[in-house]
Design an enzyme around this catalytic site. Structure first.
Site, PDB file in Angstrom:
ATOM      1  N   LYS A 157      47.618  22.309  55.263  1.00 38.81           N
ATOM      2  CA  LYS A 157      46.382  22.316  56.752  1.00 38.81           C
ATOM      3  C   LYS A 157      46.847  20.615  57.539  1.00 38.81           C
ATOM      4  O   LYS A 157      45.662  19.870  56.575  1.00 38.81           O
ATOM      5  CB  LYS A 157      45.227  22.738  57.508  1.00 38.81           C
ATOM      6  CG  LYS A 157      44.115  22.393  58.411  1.00 38.81           C
ATOM      7  CD  LYS A 157      42.603  22.358  58.523  1.00 38.81           C
ATOM      8  CE  LYS A 157      42.463  20.444  58.021  1.00 38.81           C
ATOM      9  NZ  LYS A 157      43.352  19.338  59.449  1.00 38.81           N
ATOM     10  N   GLU A 233      39.931  11.354  49.057  1.00 39.18           N
ATOM     11  CA  GLU A 233      40.105   9.860  49.459  1.00 39.18           C
ATOM     12  C   GLU A 233      39.668   9.833  50.679  1.00 39.18           C
ATOM     13  O   GLU A 233      39.717  10.323  52.515  1.00 39.18           O
ATOM     14  CB  GLU A 233      41.331   9.933  49.613  1.00 39.18           C
ATOM     15  CG  GLU A 233      42.200   9.305  49.389  1.00 39.18           C
ATOM     16  CD  GLU A 233      42.415   8.323  51.465  1.00 39.18           C
ATOM     17  OE1 GLU A 233      41.294   7.731  51.498  1.00 39.18           O
ATOM     18  OE2 GLU A 233      43.453   8.826  51.947  1.00 39.18           O
ATOM     19  N   CYS A 267      43.279   4.171  56.344  1.00 42.52           N
ATOM     20  CA  CYS A 267      41.995   3.897  55.890  1.00 42.52           C
ATOM     21  C   CYS A 267      41.549   2.745  54.798  1.00 42.52           C
ATOM     22  O   CYS A 267      41.105   1.604  54.071  1.00 42.52           O
ATOM     23  CB  CYS A 267      41.322   5.009  53.883  1.00 42.52           C
ATOM     24  SG  CYS A 267      42.841   5.136  53.598  1.00 42.52           S
ATOM     25  N   GLU A 363      34.445   1.473  59.671  1.00 41.69           N
ATOM     26  CA  GLU A 363      35.693   1.002  59.479  1.00 41.69           C
ATOM     27  C   GLU A 363      35.941   1.225  61.427  1.00 41.69           C
ATOM     28  O   GLU A 363      35.591   1.679  61.831  1.00 41.69           O
ATOM     29  CB  GLU A 363      36.397   2.690  59.560  1.00 41.69           C
ATOM     30  CG  GLU A 363      36.477   2.459  57.651  1.00 41.69           C
ATOM     31  CD  GLU A 363      37.528   4.084  57.679  1.00 41.69           C
ATOM     32  OE1 GLU A 363      38.820   3.515  56.959  1.00 41.69           O
ATOM     33  OE2 GLU A 363      37.031   5.036  57.499  1.00 41.69           O
TER      34      GLU A 363
END
Length: 460
Positions: A157, A233, A267, A363
């Protein structure tokens, strides 16, 4: 009639294409195909699987121009970043074509019983893969390549923002000789419904997800219900450390890559800068000059180095972080220019940032570099490790001995020492703490899609 959804160009908001908006029922049908194809693919000789992956690598490299244009169109990243992603993504096919034939086992004698122990590795089964929008080619190949090398079949997906690249990768795999049913894509705006359908299906034995930590936590809870093999991850909050004796030219060059690759939407992006106070003024001046020179605009201009953020909501969130940081006492020391458009954020360097500032906690996922100065090494290490995340870190120091000593104290799965890039298909990509579990790339990446078994044999 099958429902569809629009795929938009973030630079213009023009509709690039319409793709099927598939459902949980479609997700289960994809598993039907993958499960049916699994026995034959698992039994295919490793050399044959390797040659298919090698062919996919060659086809992908040959198709670089089209794939890079597609990535730029649906993701918004610059042409240079898009071409670099294609090269990186293709390399996973090449690397795992070589690993496919090296799935070694073991043969030994048990010391106590004297029995012969034979250790082998077998494909885990049908693997469910979910990938993000920021690297639509690389995140797909980083999962598909080791799965296929191990003998698994997959259901994938892609992110709803960037499904066209994944569809193009699937076409390349078909052209390379991947049999029907081995790779199955489900495009959808109902990510939760599709992935839940997979995790509730007894035939799915592996989930590999790249995305946010909150979503990863949810998927791990779901995977626990059936004890599904899970690789995650997740988010990062990478520190970028500059010591007093660092080569500042190298540090600035590394910072430009670590912070501004893909506009900071990675990331692994440098999120917090810790610069020794003895060199802070000079570093900021050199870094700021490079930041102000960045060209920001749509990828249709090959000279542009940073494109729009993925959507207006993301850009607004980054601008809000800048405003809140300034309100809390930070100062904009340097800032580039950007088009007067809601999808763009001007590259920004912030100074006078307090060590506990809110902008350092999560982040940023945008082109903003907050800088904290330090003098005491122990304090700097404490600040660098004061986060729930531990994916990547960057460290620039004059003496390699000092750099390695510091790297051992930084809580991160990957540390770039005197370089601003840590990702490599031949290295184990992954983090510690809440940045995830498992590794992608290297030999470890293949093992994520294998089960280790052993036979205890009495030789008569």
């Amino acid at each position: 009639m099958t429902a569809t959804f629009d795929v938009l160009d973030p630079a213009t908001r023009a509709v690039l294409a319409q793709v099927p908006d598939q459902t949980a029922a479609d997700a289960r049908a994809a598993v039907d195909a993958a499960a049916a194809a699994f026995p034959a693919w698992a039994a295919t000789a490793p050399r044959v699987r390797a040659e298919v992956l090698r062919k996919a690598y060659e086809l992908m490299v040959a198709d670089t121009d089209r794939l890079a244009a597609l990535i730029s169109a649906e993701n918004g990243k610059s042409q240079a970043d898009a071409r670099a992603e294609v090269a990186y993504a293709a390399e996973f096919f090449r690397w795992f074509s070589e690993e496919a034939v090296r799935s070694e086992g073991d043969y030994s004698t048990a010391p106590a019983s004297g029995a012969t122990t034979i250790v082998t590795h077998q494909p885990v089964g049908v693997a469910a893969l979910a990938t993000p929008w920021n690297f639509p080619a690389a995140m797909a190949t980083r999962k598909i390549a080791p799965a296929l090398a191990a003998g698994c079949t997959v259901v994938l997906k892609p992110a709803a923002e960037t499904p066209l690249t994944a569809l193009a990768v699937a076409e390349i795999l078909t052209a390379a000789g991947v049999p029907d049913g081995v790779v199955n894509l489900v495009t959808t705006t109902d990510a939760a419904g599709v992935v839940t359908a997979w995790l509730e299906d007894d035939r799915v034995r592996k989930i590999s997800f790249t995305g946010s930590t909150p979503v990863g936590r949810t998927l791990m809870r779901q995977a626990a219900d059936r004890v599904v093999n899970a690789s995650m991850e997740l988010g990062g909050n990478a520190p970028f450390i500059v010591t007093a004796d660092a080569d500042l030219d190298a540090a600035v060059a590394g910072a430009m890559i670590a912070k501004f690759r893909n506009g900071g939407q990675a990331c692994t992006a440098a999120n917090r800068f810790y610069v020794h106070e003895d060199v802070a003024e000079e570093f900021v001046a050199r870094f700021g000059k490079a930041v102000e020179a960045l060209r920001v605009g749509p990828a249709t201009d090959a000279d542009n180095e940073i494109g729009p953020l993925i959507h207006e909501r993301a850009a607004a969130g980054v601008r809000l972080k800048i405003e809140e940081a300034v309100a809390a006492g930070a100062r904009i020391a340097h800032q580039g220019t950007a088009p007067d458009d809601a999808h763009y954020v001007a590259p920004t360097v912030l100074v006078d940032v307090a060590p506990d500032a809110a902008i350092l906690q999560d982040e940023i996922f945008g082109p903003v570099a907050p800088i904290v100065t330090w003098r005491d090494e122990a304090d700097m290490v404490r600040m660098a490790n004061d986060t729930d995340y531990g994916l990547a870190a960057y460290l620039f120091a004059g003496r390699l001995q000092d750099a390695l000593r510091l790297a051992d104290r930084i809580e991160a799965g990957m540390v770039g020492i005197n370089r601003g890039l840590v990702s490599d298909p031949s290295a184990p990509f992954g983090g510690v703490k809440q940045s995830g579990t498992g590794r992608e790339g290297a030999r470890e990446g293949l093992r994520e899609y294998q089960e280790t078994r052993y036979y205890s044999v009495e030789l008569i």
